[in-house]
Design an enzyme around this catalytic site. Structure first.
Site, PDB file in Angstrom:
ATOM      1  N   ARG A 102      19.135 -30.102  57.317  1.00  0.00           N
ATOM      2  CA  ARG A 102      18.698 -29.286  56.196  1.00  0.00           C
ATOM      3  C   ARG A 102      17.405 -29.955  55.852  1.00  0.00           C
ATOM      4  O   ARG A 102      17.484 -30.872  55.343  1.00  0.00           O
ATOM      5  CB  ARG A 102      19.820 -29.227  55.072  1.00  0.00           C
ATOM      6  CG  ARG A 102      19.282 -28.682  53.988  1.00  0.00           C
ATOM      7  CD  ARG A 102      20.478 -28.299  52.943  1.00  0.00           C
ATOM      8  NE  ARG A 102      21.355 -27.056  53.478  1.00  0.00           N
ATOM      9  CZ  ARG A 102      22.004 -26.434  52.736  1.00  0.00           C
ATOM     10  NH1 ARG A 102      22.397 -26.978  51.451  1.00  0.00           N
ATOM     11  NH2 ARG A 102      22.750 -25.480  53.148  1.00  0.00           N
ATOM     12  N   HIS A 129      18.152 -19.523  56.942  1.00  0.00           N
ATOM     13  CA  HIS A 129      19.420 -20.129  56.441  1.00  0.00           C
ATOM     14  C   HIS A 129      20.264 -19.215  57.685  1.00  0.00           C
ATOM     15  O   HIS A 129      21.037 -18.597  57.323  1.00  0.00           O
ATOM     16  CB  HIS A 129      19.900 -19.951  55.219  1.00  0.00           C
ATOM     17  CG  HIS A 129      21.146 -20.938  54.923  1.00  0.00           C
ATOM     18  ND1 HIS A 129      21.722 -21.684  55.867  1.00  0.00           N
ATOM     19  CD2 HIS A 129      21.993 -20.816  53.734  1.00  0.00           C
ATOM     20  CE1 HIS A 129      22.910 -22.237  55.403  1.00  0.00           C
ATOM     21  NE2 HIS A 129      22.724 -21.944  53.823  1.00  0.00           N
ATOM     22  N   GLN A 132      24.278 -19.404  57.561  1.00  0.00           N
ATOM     23  CA  GLN A 132      24.781 -18.783  56.707  1.00  0.00           C
ATOM     24  C   GLN A 132      24.735 -16.976  57.121  1.00  0.00           C
ATOM     25  O   GLN A 132      25.984 -16.297  56.858  1.00  0.00           O
ATOM     26  CB  GLN A 132      23.859 -18.673  55.433  1.00  0.00           C
ATOM     27  CG  GLN A 132      24.282 -17.998  54.184  1.00  0.00           C
ATOM     28  CD  GLN A 132      25.469 -18.501  53.607  1.00  0.00           C
ATOM     29  OE1 GLN A 132      25.541 -19.475  53.375  1.00  0.00           O
ATOM     30  NE2 GLN A 132      26.387 -17.606  53.162  1.00  0.00           N
ATOM     31  N   ASP A 223      21.364 -13.992  45.894  1.00  0.00           N
ATOM     32  CA  ASP A 223      21.147 -15.512  45.956  1.00  0.00           C
ATOM     33  C   ASP A 223      20.490 -16.030  44.566  1.00  0.00           C
ATOM     34  O   ASP A 223      19.837 -15.173  43.704  1.00  0.00           O
ATOM     35  CB  ASP A 223      20.478 -15.874  47.147  1.00  0.00           C
ATOM     36  CG  ASP A 223      20.412 -17.515  47.503  1.00  0.00           C
ATOM     37  OD1 ASP A 223      21.225 -18.082  46.889  1.00  0.00           O
ATOM     38  OD2 ASP A 223      19.564 -17.878  48.044  1.00  0.00           O
ATOM     39  N   CYS A 260      25.729 -16.598  48.745  1.00  0.00           N
ATOM     40  CA  CYS A 260      25.822 -17.741  49.864  1.00  0.00           C
ATOM     41  C   CYS A 260      26.448 -18.776  49.003  1.00  0.00           C
ATOM     42  O   CYS A 260      27.221 -19.748  49.647  1.00  0.00           O
ATOM     43  CB  CYS A 260      24.697 -17.957  50.290  1.00  0.00           C
ATOM     44  SG  CYS A 260      23.451 -18.254  49.192  1.00  0.00           S
ATOM     45  N   ARG A 288      32.037 -19.675  56.864  1.00  0.00           N
ATOM     46  CA  ARG A 288      31.062 -20.757  57.188  1.00  0.00           C
ATOM     47  C   ARG A 288      31.684 -21.968  58.363  1.00  0.00           C
ATOM     48  O   ARG A 288      31.169 -22.209  59.189  1.00  0.00           O
ATOM     49  CB  ARG A 288      30.587 -21.598  56.183  1.00  0.00           C
ATOM     50  CG  ARG A 288      29.761 -20.825  55.000  1.00  0.00           C
ATOM     51  CD  ARG A 288      28.417 -20.136  55.545  1.00  0.00           C
ATOM     52  NE  ARG A 288      27.633 -21.438  56.240  1.00  0.00           N
ATOM     53  CZ  ARG A 288      26.811 -22.051  55.723  1.00  0.00           C
ATOM     54  NH1 ARG A 288      26.757 -22.130  54.328  1.00  0.00           N
ATOM     55  NH2 ARG A 288      26.027 -23.041  56.218  1.00  0.00           N
TER      56      ARG A 288
HETATM   57  N1  NVA Z   1      18.291 -20.016  48.597  1.00  0.00           N
HETATM   58  C1  NVA Z   1      19.072 -21.126  48.473  1.00  0.00           C
HETATM   59  C2  NVA Z   1      20.233 -21.146  49.101  1.00  0.00           C
HETATM   60  C3  NVA Z   1      21.201 -22.295  49.034  1.00  0.00           C
HETATM   61  C4  NVA Z   1      22.417 -22.183  50.096  1.00  0.00           C
HETATM   62  C5  NVA Z   1      18.315 -22.505  48.235  1.00  0.00           C
HETATM   63  O1  NVA Z   1      17.678 -22.668  49.208  1.00  0.00           O
HETATM   64  O2  NVA Z   1      18.459 -23.490  47.563  1.00  0.00           O
HETATM   65  N1   CP Z   2      25.462 -21.557  51.273  1.00  0.00           N
HETATM   66  C1   CP Z   2      25.364 -22.898  51.351  1.00  0.00           C
HETATM   67  O1   CP Z   2      24.446 -23.211  52.509  1.00  0.00           O
HETATM   68  O2   CP Z   2      26.121 -23.744  50.462  1.00  0.00           O
HETATM   69  P1   CP Z   2      25.684 -25.261  50.397  1.00  0.00           P
HETATM   70  O3   CP Z   2      24.107 -25.361  49.768  1.00  0.00           O
HETATM   71  O4   CP Z   2      26.624 -25.867  49.521  1.00  0.00           O
HETATM   72  O5   CP Z   2      25.586 -25.790  51.698  1.00  0.00           O
END
Ligand code: NVA
Ligand code: CP
Length: 302
Positions: A102, A129, A132, A223, A260, A288
């Site tokens: 990530r 993502h 997801q 989201d 998500c 997931r």
């Molecule tokens: N769009 C959000 C998704 C978190 C799972 C982010 O990037 O923070």
């Molecule tokens: N939806 C998701 O990716 O959650 P986290 O940020 O908790 O991993």
């Protein structure tokens, strides 16, 4: 081996296979626990941003398949002291068989992937993502089937939106996205979704009108308005896109609500919708786990 870095590189057929495999693994939990298909392989998970679901789902999915896992996060590793990501990857490839990461920008990750000989899985970037999306498609298929399904995505055209757009079009699911002007999904993902939709027969619509998107929708998805790394961003402009009881009146009566997570009740969704019987967010979160297993098997497949 294969990387799983961009949904743009995973064709519609493979997306469908990944979703079907996730469903199979979910239905046959004993099979994958007993078979340990990836026994004794090592998986390293790098987190440059926080995570709850991705970290846990990845970790448990890997262990259920017989893998060993280790986490490298920014605060407790040399990444936090400025060691370059490429050097970190070059070390990890000497110890491990696959990496989940990530991180921030997608492009540097794609550059790194050309030099690394073990599979890399994108556990979220600023642009995408994809893990997801596989879980989301599984959830949509479980709850709504495959035929004549309309998904409405509302809010910020972010990483989750970019990936979902291409994922839905790949499976022939209609996807209508409503965002404020200037906050739409990235052009590359719109184009790819449109190309795939032509082949699968689904509709893709990008609009600024939340009601147009939600009209007769089977699925309403939102989201956060401020993604990780965007702290300080103005939220006011997103208010017309809040999923609330007025907006959902335009959807089908038996619509499902997806997110998500993590969610911000009172911002992108009101508490009454988030905690209603329409909400499938925790089934979605469970998926997931199953979809990470399918993704791990996919990256090691020929
Ligand atoms: N769009 C959000 C998704 C978190 C799972 C982010 O990037 O923070
Ligand atoms: N939806 C998701 O990716 O959650 P986290 O940020 O908790 O991993």
């Amino acid at each position: 081996m294969k990387h799983f870095i961009s949904i743009l590189d995973i064709n519609s057929k493979d997306i469908e296979k990944l979703v079907n495999m996730s469903f199979y693994l979910k239905m046959n939990k004993r099979f994958n626990k007993n078979e340990k298909l990836l026994k004794d392989k090592n998986l390293v998970l790098i987190f440059e941003k926080p995570s709850t679901r991705t970290r846990l789902a990845f970790d448990f999915a890997a262990k259920e398949l017989g893998m060993n896992t280790a986490v490298v996060d920014k605060t407790s590793s040399q990444l936090g002291r400025g060691e370059p990501l490429i050097d970190t990857f070059k070390v990890i490839e000497r110890y491990a068989d696959a990496v989940g990461i990530r991180t921030f920008k997608q492009k540097p990750l794609e550059e790194i992937s050309k030099e690394i000989k073990i599979p890399i899985i994108n556990a979220l970037t600023d642009e995408e993502h994809p893990c997801q999306t596989i879980a989301d498609l599984l959830t949509i298929l479980e709850k709504k089937g495959k035929k004549n399904v309309k998904v409405a995505y509302l809010g910020d055209g972010n990483n989750v939106c970019n990936s979902l757009l291409v994922g839905c079009a790949s499976l022939g699911i209609d996807i209508f996205v409503a965002t404020p002007k200037g906050y739409g999904p990235n052009e590359n993902y719109i184009k790819e979704a449109e190309n795939r939709a032509k082949k699968t027969g689904s509709k893709v619509l990008i609009t600024n009108d939340p009601i147009e998107a939600v009209k007769d929708a089977d699925v309403i998805y939102t989201d956060v308005w401020v993604s990780m790394g965007e702290e300080g961003k103005e939220k006011e402009i997103f208010k017309p896109y809040q999923v609330n009881k007025e907006l959902v009146k335009h959807a089908k009566k038996d619509f499902i609500f997806m997110h998500c997570l993590p969610a911000h009740r009172g911002e992108e969704v009101t508490k009454d919708i988030m905690d209603s019987l329409h909400s499938v967010v925790f089934d979605q979160a469970e998926n997931r786990l199953h979809s990470h297993k399918a993704i791990l098997l996919y990256v090691f497949s020929r």
